[in-house]
Write an enzyme that holds these catalytic residues in place. Structure first.
Site, PDB file in Angstrom:
ATOM      1  N   SER A   1      25.789   1.077  29.147  1.00 23.84           N
ATOM      2  CA  SER A   1      25.349   0.253  28.798  1.00 23.84           C
ATOM      3  C   SER A   1      23.888   0.413  30.863  1.00 23.84           C
ATOM      4  O   SER A   1      23.088  -0.393  30.046  1.00 23.84           O
ATOM      5  CB  SER A   1      25.988  -0.906  29.644  1.00 23.84           C
TER       6      SER A   1
ATOM      7  N   LYS B   1      -4.564  41.580  -0.298  1.00 21.60           N
ATOM      8  CA  LYS B   1      -5.537  40.559   0.599  1.00 21.60           C
ATOM      9  C   LYS B   1      -6.347  39.784  -0.204  1.00 21.60           C
ATOM     10  O   LYS B   1      -7.162  40.364  -1.028  1.00 21.60           O
ATOM     11  CB  LYS B   1      -5.498  41.727   1.779  1.00 21.60           C
TER      12      LYS B   1
ATOM     13  N   GLU C   1      -0.884  45.744   9.442  1.00 19.07           N
ATOM     14  CA  GLU C   1      -1.716  45.367   8.061  1.00 19.07           C
ATOM     15  C   GLU C   1      -2.082  47.268   8.325  1.00 19.07           C
ATOM     16  O   GLU C   1      -1.879  47.759   9.498  1.00 19.07           O
ATOM     17  CB  GLU C   1      -2.373  45.107   8.420  1.00 19.07           C
TER      18      GLU C   1
ATOM     19  N   CYS D   1      -2.987  39.239   6.726  1.00 20.58           N
ATOM     20  CA  CYS D   1      -3.960  38.626   8.177  1.00 20.58           C
ATOM     21  C   CYS D   1      -4.904  37.600   8.176  1.00 20.58           C
ATOM     22  O   CYS D   1      -4.005  36.525   8.656  1.00 20.58           O
ATOM     23  CB  CYS D   1      -4.343  40.108   8.157  1.00 20.58           C
TER      24      CYS D   1
END
Length: 641
Positions: free
Chosen positions: A361, A116, A47, A169
């Site tokens: 088994s 954003k 970012e 973010c």
């Protein structure tokens, strides 16, 4: 994106200098070149990576914003010859408003810009001081890097057939992440450009968040956060980079590294498409809203590079010992609770189990013993019957008796040799003819004994056959294929061994533990053919139908992932490198496909049994397939390999 449906993606964590746009974009260009060398098709950076996230009020300065746009333009130009798509974070002006943006570009062209949506303004975050929310922005254009590009929060991008979306973010940390709608609109990969500072305990929650969102959206999720160099004043950034797919983390960066990091993974777009097709809840909301999809074709990169993905050769068995132990306990609980309900419903206080001294088994008897303990019933009500036949060896016979003694169940021995010999005479079968009738007559004789004793005692016959045997049809129809409740029906053979081993280590006395460990070491065999001259098992199942570790791998990837033979072969070659060559894998894969299709009629008539995992073959549960389905298309693909 034609490499068996894999898309190679990367999260890049470069060095940054706060407010030094030239330096920051130079590092991005260098890492983009490295990504291209590794065959990456889409790479994301953190970012606001062009300026650095922690610029504070400098983000309002015209000088920094101009420098950012100029540096971004040079980055777009510098990477124009690279065969990959880049996603970079930058502050961009639109009109008189500033937005925190992700810029998508490839081959010198900016494809689009995503702002954003959620702008945090709490704790250490003051983003509302500088940025506006991109919520509601759609079908607009923005000037960026000397170009005009689409601008909107709902944009998705399709590069060579792979559609992806972007959030930034805080968008991930909200109650309704934008990525959920992006996924419903068609995005199969979500990139998150982040600059999330560290605090104690936050990282574990972040990993859960990324993994869970990838699972909720049935998507791949590429999370890329700021690292070394971004840490300034009061905040520390650890360089978190995480790539997840459908709930599982594939790759992640080393935290607090002083070095630049490029985290690369192949995400499986084909698998995600399969999961979305089969998930009706996802389909119910798919495409509910319209959005803009920006399509772009770029030259193929280095397709020959290795697959950046761990392929687990044992998909049913957790690698980590603690996880494996927890899984074993959970499976035992599911099996025993299922059987307990059946016994309560039928008002039965007795159970009949055929004990061969083999793995299946043994597991069935262990589950039955736990069930009786759960219901506060005397284990003497468990009637264990050993039925020696023509192929029974001393090892399995003695282990069967020792196991029953150790578990405190009622022991009965009913040999079947004389009854089978009489039966051969009755039907005119030469005992020297060791074909299917010779073997199946013994299996059916044993089943008849179990059923009749159960009728006499008012109990239930507990089935012992496992999921792998059902997949291959390695069971006698109306013989060991039949029971009154099959506790192992969805437990694959590779997991049976670990379940028995776990039980030996956690629940048994020393003598019983020794018996269980010897059973684990005994070759898998139905013991329907006479032993060899030394009295050892002559009929080994894996010599006849192939290694169960391969068949379980085939089964998981065929059913759970929906892969075809070519992709299964590709993955198996990587998973079993050094253990099986291509020819062996291809041989047993062909056996698997042929048997899986021809033996469906046995599964269509299988008894009830508890589902314990995500793969089961119950015709009333997860798998519905006609008994007469043709395997021609799958075999044709195999013939071409």
């Amino acid at each position: 994106m034609d490499n068996f449906g894999f898309l190679k993606v990367a999260a890049a964590v470069p060095h940054v200098r706060v407010a030094d746009c030239d330096y920051n974009t130079e590092r991005m260009a260098a890492m983009a070149e490295e990504a291209a060398r590794r065959g990456v098709e889409i790479v994301a950076f953190p970012e606001l990576g062009v300026t650095a996230y922690t610029c504070g009020d400098l983000l309002l300065q015209q000088t920094l914003l101009d420098a950012a746009d100029e540096a971004l333009e040079r980055l777009v130009r510098a990477t124009r010859k690279l065969p990959l798509t880049l996603i970079a974070g930058a502050p961009l002006r639109h009109g008189s408003t500033l937005y925190n943006c992700a810029v998508v570009f490839t081959q010198g062209k900016v494809l689009g810009v995503v702002p954003k949506t959620y702008i945090p303004d709490y704790g250490e975050f003051y983003e509302n001081r500088w940025f506006a929310s991109g919520a509601g922005i759609s079908d607009e254009h923005i000037a960026v890097a000397g170009q005009q590009a689409d601008f909107g929060a709902d944009l998705t991008f399709e590069v060579n057939g792979a559609e992806f979306g972007i959030e930034i973010c805080e968008d991930l940390w909200t109650a309704a992440p934008p990525s959920s709608q992006l996924a419903l609109n068609g995005a199969k990969v979500i990139f998150n450009l982040s600059a999330s500072p560290e605090s104690v305990g936050k990282h574990a929650y972040l990993r859960q968040l990324v993994a869970q969102q990838s699972g909720r959206a049935i998507a791949a999720y590429v999370y890329c956060s700021a690292g070394f160099g971004e840490s300034t004043t009061d905040l520390v950034f650890a360089g978190n980079a995480v790539i997840a797919e459908n709930g599982c983390i594939l790759r992640e960066a080393a935290r607090f590294s002083p070095d630049e990091q490029l985290v690369v993974a192949d995400v499986d777009i084909e698998r995600l498409e399969f999961e979305r097709r089969r998930n009706t809840s996802f389909r119910a909301n798919e495409g509910a809203t319209e959005n803009t999809v920006i399509e772009m074709k770029i030259p193929e990169g280095l397709r020959g590079v290795a697959l950046d993905r761990d392929i687990d050769p044992m998909p049913f068995v957790p690698k980590d010992e603690a996880d494996r132990s927890e899984r074993c306990e959970e499976i035992f609980r599911i099996q025993s609770h299922g059987l307990a309900q059946r016994m309560v419903h039928t008002r039965s206080e007795k159970a009949v189990v055929g004990i061969s001294g083999g793995l299946d088994s043994t597991l069935a008897l262990l589950v039955t013993a736990r069930t009786f303990d759960f219901l506060h019933l005397d284990r003497a009500g468990i009637i264990g019957i050993t039925m020696p036949g023509f192929g029974t060896t001393d090892r399995t016979y003695n282990n069967a008796l020792e196991l029953m003694r150790g578990l405190g169940v009622t022991i009965r021995e009913i040999p079947i040799r004389d009854a089978c010999t009489q039966h051969f005479q009755d039907i005119g079968l030469d005992p020297g003819c060791r074909g299917a009738a010779y073997e199946n007559a013994q299996a059916r004789e044993r089943t008849q004994i179990l059923m009749d004793v159960a009728n006499m005692e008012g109990g239930l016959v507990i089935g012992t056959g496992d999921l792998s045997e059902l997949a291959l049809g390695w069971a006698t129809y109306n013989g060991d294929q039949m029971s009154m409740y099959g506790v192992n029906a969805s437990v694959p053979k590779t997991l049976v061994r670990h379940l028995v081993k776990w039980a030996a280590a956690t629940e048994q006395d020393a003598a019983t533990r020794a018996t269980l460990l010897d059973i684990i070491d005994t070759p898998v065999s139905p013991e329907l053919l006479p032993a060899d001259a030394e009295g050892r098992i002559a009929q080994k199942t894996e010599d006849l139908v192939g290694p169960y570790e391969l068949h379980d791998f085939f089964l998981y990837n065929f059913l759970r992932a929906g892969y075809g033979p070519a992709k299964i072969l590709l993955l198996a070659e990587q998973a079993f490198d050094g253990s099986y060559d291509r020819a062996a894998i291809l041989r047993w894969l062909t056996v698997f496909v042929r048997r899986f299709f021809t033996q469906q009629f046995k599964r269509s008539a299988m008894p009830d049994g508890p589902k314990v995992g995500s793969v089961t073959l119950s015709p009333r549960g997860d798998w519905r397939m006609p008994s007469d389905a043709s395997a021609a298309a799958w075999l044709r693909e195999l013939d071409m390999l």
